[in-house]
Motif scaffolding. Structure first.
Motif, PDB file in Angstrom:
ATOM      1  N   UNK A 283       0.847  -1.188   0.000  1.00 17.40           N
ATOM      2  CA  UNK A 283       0.000   0.000   0.000  1.00 17.40           C
ATOM      3  C   UNK A 283       0.878   1.233   0.000  1.00 17.40           C
ATOM      4  N   UNK A 284       0.366   2.327   0.592  1.00 20.45           N
ATOM      5  CA  UNK A 284       1.200   3.527   0.631  1.00 20.45           C
ATOM      6  C   UNK A 284       2.219   3.404   1.768  1.00 20.45           C
ATOM      7  N   UNK A 285       3.237   4.255   1.687  1.00 14.19           N
ATOM      8  CA  UNK A 285       4.352   4.134   2.624  1.00 14.19           C
ATOM      9  C   UNK A 285       3.904   4.301   4.085  1.00 14.19           C
ATOM     10  N   UNK A 286       2.972   5.217   4.289  1.00 16.71           N
ATOM     11  CA  UNK A 286       2.517   5.480   5.658  1.00 16.71           C
ATOM     12  C   UNK A 286       1.862   4.260   6.278  1.00 16.71           C
ATOM     13  N   UNK A 287       1.047   3.574   5.488  1.00 16.61           N
ATOM     14  CA  UNK A 287       0.373   2.366   5.972  1.00 16.61           C
ATOM     15  C   UNK A 287       1.401   1.295   6.352  1.00 16.61           C
ATOM     16  N   UNK A 288       2.380   1.102   5.475  1.00 17.64           N
ATOM     17  CA  UNK A 288       3.379   0.046   5.717  1.00 17.64           C
ATOM     18  C   UNK A 288       4.234   0.395   6.947  1.00 17.64           C
ATOM     19  N   UNK A 289       4.593   1.666   7.063  1.00 16.11           N
ATOM     20  CA  UNK A 289       5.408   2.086   8.205  1.00 16.11           C
ATOM     21  C   UNK A 289       4.643   1.873   9.518  1.00 16.11           C
ATOM     22  N   UNK A 290       3.343   2.160   9.490  1.00 22.53           N
ATOM     23  CA  UNK A 290       2.506   1.964  10.674  1.00 22.53           C
ATOM     24  C   UNK A 290       2.443   0.472  11.029  1.00 22.53           C
ATOM     25  N   UNK A 291       2.235  -0.349   9.978  1.00 21.36           N
ATOM     26  CA  UNK A 291       2.156  -1.808  10.212  1.00 21.36           C
ATOM     27  C   UNK A 291       3.434  -2.345  10.840  1.00 21.36           C
ATOM     28  N   UNK A 292       4.574  -1.840  10.372  1.00 14.43           N
ATOM     29  CA  UNK A 292       5.841  -2.373  10.885  1.00 14.43           C
ATOM     30  C   UNK A 292       5.996  -2.083  12.378  1.00 14.43           C
ATOM     31  N   UNK A 293       5.219  -1.140  12.872  1.00 19.52           N
ATOM     32  CA  UNK A 293       5.251  -0.858  14.312  1.00 19.52           C
ATOM     33  C   UNK A 293       4.122  -1.560  15.058  1.00 19.52           C
ATOM     34  N   UNK A 294       2.963  -1.754  14.398  1.00 17.73           N
ATOM     35  CA  UNK A 294       1.787  -2.223  15.143  1.00 17.73           C
ATOM     36  C   UNK A 294       1.305  -3.634  14.787  1.00 17.73           C
TER      37      UNK A 294
END
Ligand SMILES: Cc1ncc(COP(=O)(O)O)c(C=O)c1O
Length: 426
Positions: A283-294
């Protein structure tokens, strides 16, 4: 423990199923465990359990197994593996994995946020994101873990998740773990989804599958997207059976319908068309970055083995460079579908490489499986809880690796065995 007379009442197998042993009446946890095992042993020795038979070869078109009766069976025609593009045992894939084993060893020995992230993981993520034409991608150690991590990573208690009634267990488990309220809508029915979305306030997520795993039908994505957008819901698609297979360039059912940007969260697995193991979110970078934390199933679990990542990456590069493999699969699908239809076999709503052969009768499906096995076809029955009771079936997984002769033999043999068992062919 049950008395002997009660144990014999476990025959026939279909009087009982997994639902009977979920709760037990005793005060000890083992009361339920023992009772289940009495039933299981009776079913197993009664020939009603033909699962978990170990393969002794790669999951290609022709396999060998050790049967539950203790026999080695060679030369079985395999229609049960998800090796849709033949990548699980493609030489180029095996060679890449062997090279990576020599470089990295066996496992990652750590989670992805600490010591378990290797350069090959980042390469794989970049390649998947590029292939899917998305900004970013992150990987999980299975497709199951991906659904668990994505759904519980972004949804919270107080939110609402809308699921198709035929959703895969990993989607349902992700929704449970998220603690959001879950509402099911009728299979592929946008009008029912519309009714259920109406009036629901707050954060909403609709989850669909590209190709449904038990019926092989495409998601009616255009209607689902319209309705979801109308109610301000976000959309997630699980392309476990459709990524790398469906769509003009193999990007999945969202590509097939020209709706890749309309879907917010893309999920898939490496265990089917790419022949390895592991899951991904795109998906978009923000979504992936959030997932990698949560996404806790990712954060707190060992990373995909580097050698598997290398094999999956080689498989992805290979199918991208050789689109004729995917086209060959679709020719096989069309041909087998035609043969089965001509033989009057009920394949439900399938329009993909996942092809159910409907038997309906939960009791008969095991005997039919055994007869198919005797005639050289490895095709496993699917019964409750994978499908509803009274909807027993076989599920053919068609592969680009199957030859025309193999498809013809399968159609002819299945038709013969079904007729012999008195299963009405249309
Ligand atoms: C629709 C769907 N999602 C997710 C999964 C889980 O994928 P994996 O087996 O790679 O963990 C499956 C597995 O069959 C599936 O059918």
């Amino acid at each position: 423990m049950l008395p002997e007379t009660a144990v014999s009442a476990f025959h026939p197998f279909t009087n009982y199923d997994f639902s009977n042993f979920y709760f037990g009446s005793g005060d000890d946890v083992y009361d339920t465990i023992h009772t289940y095992n009495q039933w299981f042993e009776a079913a197993y020795t009664g020939g009603y359990h033909i699962y978990r038979e170990p393969l002794t070869t790669a999951p290609g078109a022709i396999i060998s197994i050790h049967s539950n009766q203790g026999k080695r069976l060679d030369g079985l025609l395999n229609f049960s593996s998800y090796n849709y593009l033949g990548m699980a045992n493609a030489p180029v894939v095996k060679e890449a994995a062997i090279r990576a084993i020599n470089q990295y060893g066996l496992g990652a020995s750590g989670g992805p946020n600490l010591s378990g992230m290797f350069d090959i993981h980042r390469e794989l993520e970049a390649a998947v994101a590029a292939f899917k034409k998305k900004e970013a991608c992150t990987t999980f150690n299975s497709g199951y873990a991906a659904n668990l991590g994505i759904i519980s990573g972004i949804m919270r208690s107080g939110d609402t998740i809308f699921l198709d009634q035929y959703s895969h267990a990993s989607i349902i488990d992700g929704a449970i773990l998220s603690k959001a309220k879950t509402i099911f809508f009728r299979h592929n029915n946008a009008a029912d989804l519309d009714r259920k979305l109406a009036g629901v306030t707050g954060r909403k997520l609709v989850i669909v599958e590209g190709v449904y795993s038990m019926d092989g039908d495409f998601c009616k994505l255009p209607e689902i997207v319209d309705v979801s957008k109308k109610h301000g819901a976000r959309i997630m698609i699980d392309e476990a059976h459709s990524a790398f297979v469906c769509g003009e360039n193999g990007r999945g059912v969202a590509e097939h319908f020209g709706l890749e940007d309309a879907v917010d969260f893309h999920m898939g697995t490496f265990s089917k068309a790419l022949g390895g193991i592991g899951g991904y979110a795109c998906g978009d970078r923000g979504f992936i970055q959030y997932l990698e934390a949560y996404a806790r199933s990712r954060f707190f679990s060992c990373t995909l083995p580097p050698a598997v990542s290398a094999g999956v990456l080689a498989a992805l590069n290979h199918i991208e460079a050789n689109p004729e493999i995917r086209l060959h699969l679709w020719r096989n699908v069309a041909y087998l579908q035609k043969l089965l239809q001509e033989a009057g076999i009920d394949t439900g709503q399938s329009n993909s490489q996942v092809m159910p052969v409907m038997v309906y009768d939960d009791a008969k499906v095991f005997g039919i499986a055994q007869n198919l096995r005797d005639q050289g076809i490895f095709l496993q029955p699917v019964t409750y809880p994978a499908v509803s009771k009274g909807k027993a079936r076989f599920r053919l997984s068609v592969s680009a690796a199957h030859t025309i002769d193999q498809l013809e033999y399968a159609a002819q043999t299945i038709a013969g065995v079904l007729k012999e068992a008195g299963i009405p062919c249309k």
